[in-house]
Design a protein around this motif. Structure first.
Motif, PDB file in Angstrom:
ATOM      1  N   CYS A 109      -5.180  -9.728   5.465  1.00 29.70           N
ATOM      2  CA  CYS A 109      -5.478  -8.967   6.686  1.00 29.70           C
ATOM      3  C   CYS A 109      -4.248  -8.653   7.534  1.00 29.70           C
ATOM      4  CB  CYS A 109      -6.538  -9.682   7.514  1.00 29.70           C
ATOM      5  SG  CYS A 109      -8.197  -9.513   6.803  1.00 29.70           S
ATOM      6  N   ALA A 110      -3.338  -9.591   7.707  1.00 33.68           N
ATOM      7  CA  ALA A 110      -2.158  -9.306   8.520  1.00 33.68           C
ATOM      8  C   ALA A 110      -1.348  -8.172   7.886  1.00 33.68           C
ATOM      9  CB  ALA A 110      -1.299 -10.562   8.683  1.00 33.68           C
ATOM     10  N   ARG A 111      -1.184  -8.205   6.562  1.00 37.59           N
ATOM     11  CA  ARG A 111      -0.452  -7.137   5.884  1.00 37.59           C
ATOM     12  C   ARG A 111      -1.212  -5.815   5.962  1.00 37.59           C
ATOM     13  NH1 ARG A 111       3.788  -4.204   4.903  1.00 37.59           N
ATOM     14  NH2 ARG A 111       3.884  -3.343   2.796  1.00 37.59           N
ATOM     15  N   LEU A 112      -2.536  -5.868   5.841  1.00 34.42           N
ATOM     16  CA  LEU A 112      -3.337  -4.648   5.958  1.00 34.42           C
ATOM     17  C   LEU A 112      -3.150  -4.014   7.334  1.00 34.42           C
ATOM     18  CD1 LEU A 112      -6.649  -5.600   4.126  1.00 34.42           C
ATOM     19  CD2 LEU A 112      -4.809  -4.126   3.318  1.00 34.42           C
ATOM     20  N   LEU A 113      -3.096  -4.829   8.373  1.00 33.48           N
ATOM     21  CA  LEU A 113      -2.886  -4.280   9.716  1.00 33.48           C
ATOM     22  C   LEU A 113      -1.500  -3.644   9.837  1.00 33.48           C
ATOM     23  CD1 LEU A 113      -4.643  -6.713  12.216  1.00 33.48           C
ATOM     24  CD2 LEU A 113      -5.209  -4.341  11.683  1.00 33.48           C
ATOM     25  N   GLU A 114      -0.500  -4.208   9.178  1.00 31.25           N
ATOM     26  CA  GLU A 114       0.821  -3.574   9.165  1.00 31.25           C
ATOM     27  C   GLU A 114       0.738  -2.192   8.520  1.00 31.25           C
ATOM     28  OE1 GLU A 114       3.472  -6.159   7.026  1.00 31.25           O
ATOM     29  OE2 GLU A 114       3.418  -7.710   8.571  1.00 31.25           O
ATOM     30  N   LEU A 115       0.011  -2.108   7.404  1.00 28.07           N
ATOM     31  CA  LEU A 115      -0.132  -0.829   6.710  1.00 28.07           C
ATOM     32  C   LEU A 115      -0.977   0.154   7.511  1.00 28.07           C
ATOM     33  CD1 LEU A 115      -0.536  -2.101   3.044  1.00 28.07           C
ATOM     34  CD2 LEU A 115       1.500  -1.117   4.113  1.00 28.07           C
ATOM     35  N   ILE A 116      -1.978  -0.348   8.203  1.00 24.49           N
ATOM     36  CA  ILE A 116      -2.799   0.502   9.068  1.00 24.49           C
ATOM     37  C   ILE A 116      -1.929   1.085  10.187  1.00 24.49           C
ATOM     38  CG2 ILE A 116      -4.662   0.435  10.795  1.00 24.49           C
ATOM     39  CD1 ILE A 116      -6.061  -1.584   8.782  1.00 24.49           C
ATOM     40  N   GLN A 117      -1.033   0.276  10.731  1.00 27.73           N
ATOM     41  CA  GLN A 117      -0.115   0.781  11.752  1.00 27.73           C
ATOM     42  C   GLN A 117       0.825   1.825  11.154  1.00 27.73           C
ATOM     43  OE1 GLN A 117      -0.161  -0.051  15.238  1.00 27.73           O
ATOM     44  NE2 GLN A 117       0.977   1.872  15.109  1.00 27.73           N
ATOM     45  N   GLN A 124     -27.401   5.925   0.465  1.00 35.24           N
ATOM     46  CA  GLN A 124     -26.161   5.210   0.720  1.00 35.24           C
ATOM     47  C   GLN A 124     -24.967   5.926   0.092  1.00 35.24           C
ATOM     48  OE1 GLN A 124     -26.816   1.224  -0.687  1.00 35.24           O
ATOM     49  NE2 GLN A 124     -27.613   0.560   1.279  1.00 35.24           N
ATOM     50  N   CYS A 125     -23.878   5.973   0.847  1.00 36.25           N
ATOM     51  CA  CYS A 125     -22.632   6.596   0.408  1.00 36.25           C
ATOM     52  C   CYS A 125     -21.484   5.632   0.702  1.00 36.25           C
ATOM     53  CB  CYS A 125     -22.363   7.888   1.170  1.00 36.25           C
ATOM     54  SG  CYS A 125     -23.694   9.092   1.104  1.00 36.25           S
ATOM     55  N   LEU A 126     -20.443   5.745  -0.039  1.00 38.14           N
ATOM     56  CA  LEU A 126     -19.241   4.982   0.244  1.00 38.14           C
ATOM     57  C   LEU A 126     -18.355   5.837   1.141  1.00 38.14           C
ATOM     58  CD1 LEU A 126     -17.180   2.827  -2.132  1.00 38.14           C
ATOM     59  CD2 LEU A 126     -16.028   4.486  -0.666  1.00 38.14           C
ATOM     60  N   TYR A 127     -17.949   5.291   2.288  1.00 41.38           N
ATOM     61  CA  TYR A 127     -17.058   6.000   3.189  1.00 41.38           C
ATOM     62  C   TYR A 127     -15.679   5.359   3.105  1.00 41.38           C
ATOM     63  CZ  TYR A 127     -15.090   8.539   6.998  1.00 41.38           C
ATOM     64  OH  TYR A 127     -14.279   9.376   7.732  1.00 41.38           O
ATOM     65  N   LEU A 128     -14.716   6.118   2.644  1.00 40.44           N
ATOM     66  CA  LEU A 128     -13.339   5.652   2.538  1.00 40.44           C
ATOM     67  C   LEU A 128     -12.676   5.855   3.896  1.00 40.44           C
ATOM     68  CD1 LEU A 128     -11.031   4.582   0.781  1.00 40.44           C
ATOM     69  CD2 LEU A 128     -10.592   6.955   0.085  1.00 40.44           C
ATOM     70  N   GLU A 129     -12.531   4.777   4.632  1.00 41.80           N
ATOM     71  CA  GLU A 129     -12.005   4.849   6.001  1.00 41.80           C
ATOM     72  C   GLU A 129     -10.492   5.059   6.011  1.00 41.80           C
ATOM     73  OE1 GLU A 129     -11.538   4.753  10.116  1.00 41.80           O
ATOM     74  OE2 GLU A 129     -13.319   5.095   8.933  1.00 41.80           O
ATOM     75  N   ASP A 130      -9.780   4.252   5.263  1.00 36.17           N
ATOM     76  CA  ASP A 130      -8.324   4.365   5.212  1.00 36.17           C
ATOM     77  C   ASP A 130      -7.846   4.189   3.784  1.00 36.17           C
ATOM     78  OD1 ASP A 130      -7.683   4.902   7.871  1.00 36.17           O
ATOM     79  OD2 ASP A 130      -7.499   2.788   8.404  1.00 36.17           O
ATOM     80  N   PHE A 131      -6.829   4.954   3.440  1.00 38.36           N
ATOM     81  CA  PHE A 131      -6.261   4.952   2.091  1.00 38.36           C
ATOM     82  C   PHE A 131      -4.767   5.216   2.256  1.00 38.36           C
ATOM     83  CE2 PHE A 131      -5.703   7.809  -1.818  1.00 38.36           C
ATOM     84  CZ  PHE A 131      -5.474   6.743  -2.682  1.00 38.36           C
ATOM     85  N   LEU A 132      -3.954   4.229   1.896  1.00 35.57           N
ATOM     86  CA  LEU A 132      -2.513   4.364   2.095  1.00 35.57           C
ATOM     87  C   LEU A 132      -1.761   3.662   0.984  1.00 35.57           C
ATOM     88  CD1 LEU A 132      -0.061   4.962   4.203  1.00 35.57           C
ATOM     89  CD2 LEU A 132      -0.199   2.510   4.527  1.00 35.57           C
ATOM     90  N   VAL A 133      -0.694   4.301   0.563  1.00 37.91           N
ATOM     91  CA  VAL A 133       0.280   3.690  -0.332  1.00 37.91           C
ATOM     92  C   VAL A 133       1.622   3.827   0.368  1.00 37.91           C
ATOM     93  CG1 VAL A 133       1.415   3.882  -2.572  1.00 37.91           C
ATOM     94  CG2 VAL A 133      -1.050   4.199  -2.407  1.00 37.91           C
ATOM     95  N   THR A 134       2.399   2.751   0.410  1.00 36.53           N
ATOM     96  CA  THR A 134       3.696   2.811   1.081  1.00 36.53           C
ATOM     97  C   THR A 134       4.575   3.868   0.427  1.00 36.53           C
ATOM     98  OG1 THR A 134       4.577   1.056  -0.316  1.00 36.53           O
ATOM     99  CG2 THR A 134       3.661   0.393   1.820  1.00 36.53           C
ATOM    100  N   GLU A 135       5.509   4.344   1.200  1.00 32.34           N
ATOM    101  CA  GLU A 135       6.365   5.439   0.740  1.00 32.34           C
ATOM    102  C   GLU A 135       7.063   5.108  -0.582  1.00 32.34           C
ATOM    103  OE1 GLU A 135       9.839   8.360   2.452  1.00 32.34           O
ATOM    104  OE2 GLU A 135       8.647   7.162   3.849  1.00 32.34           O
ATOM    105  N   LYS A 136       7.513   3.861  -0.723  1.00 40.55           N
ATOM    106  CA  LYS A 136       8.252   3.512  -1.941  1.00 40.55           C
ATOM    107  C   LYS A 136       7.379   3.522  -3.191  1.00 40.55           C
ATOM    108  CE  LYS A 136       8.130  -1.541  -1.764  1.00 40.55           C
ATOM    109  NZ  LYS A 136       8.962  -2.733  -1.644  1.00 40.55           N
ATOM    110  N   LEU A 137       6.064   3.469  -3.014  1.00 36.93           N
ATOM    111  CA  LEU A 137       5.146   3.484  -4.164  1.00 36.93           C
ATOM    112  C   LEU A 137       4.570   4.857  -4.456  1.00 36.93           C
ATOM    113  CD1 LEU A 137       2.708   0.454  -4.396  1.00 36.93           C
ATOM    114  CD2 LEU A 137       4.516   1.146  -5.925  1.00 36.93           C
TER     115      LEU A 137
END
Length: 149
Positions: A13-21, A78-91
């Motif tokens: 979770c802490a890393r996910l919040l970094e990526l969310i930011q 029911q549907c799946l809602y993709l709220e956030d989707f991120l890959v860091t720039e280096k990836l």
């Protein structure tokens, strides 16, 4: 490069919040992330989780994620809602995004959902081009309604 896709665990979770930011910074809204780590952890791993996620990990470090929840459509069920989707720039461009997106699609199908839904900013050309590879429909007819409390 060995990219591992796995379900997120509370310890991520802490890393996910970094990526969310990082995502909020990219979307030109850095001040919009106000969720606390405690609330985020409880919302995903407490007694009544409301979100789930997959992460892309390389050498023991989370470098991407796809966070989703279940949404209900009165037309489709029911549907799946993709709220956030991120890959860091280096990836980016190394297949991690495809692996994550494919895993989320697989999850939706496993759960018997009829659709997967997400939003993309109209200026985010790299993301739009990524989704077009899947023949996704990007519907310009709908406007987002938001009430902040």
């Amino acid at each position: 490069m060995n990219i591992q896709i796995r379900r997120a665990v509370k310890e991520d979770c802490a890393r996910l919040l970094e990526l969310i930011q990082e995502l909020a910074d990219y979307e030109k809204a850095p001040e919009e992330v106000t969720v606390t780590l405690a609330h985020f952890e409880d919302s995903g791993f407490g007694p009544n989780p409301v979100w789930w996620a997959f992460v892309a990990e390389i050498d023991g470090k989370v470098e991407g994620f796809a966070l989703y929840y279940i949404r209900y459509s009165t037309w489709k069920g029911q549907c799946l809602y993709l709220e956030d989707f991120l890959v860091t720039e280096k990836l980016r461009g190394k297949g991690a995004g495809k692996l994550l997106f494919d895993r989320v699609m697989e999850e939706a199908k496993e759960k018997g959902f009829k659709r997967m839904v997400w939003q993309v900013l109209d200026w985010n050309e790299p993301a739009i081009n990524f989704y077009k590879k899947y023949n996704a429909t990007l519907d310009p007819a709908w406007l987002n309604g938001i009430l902040d409390f």
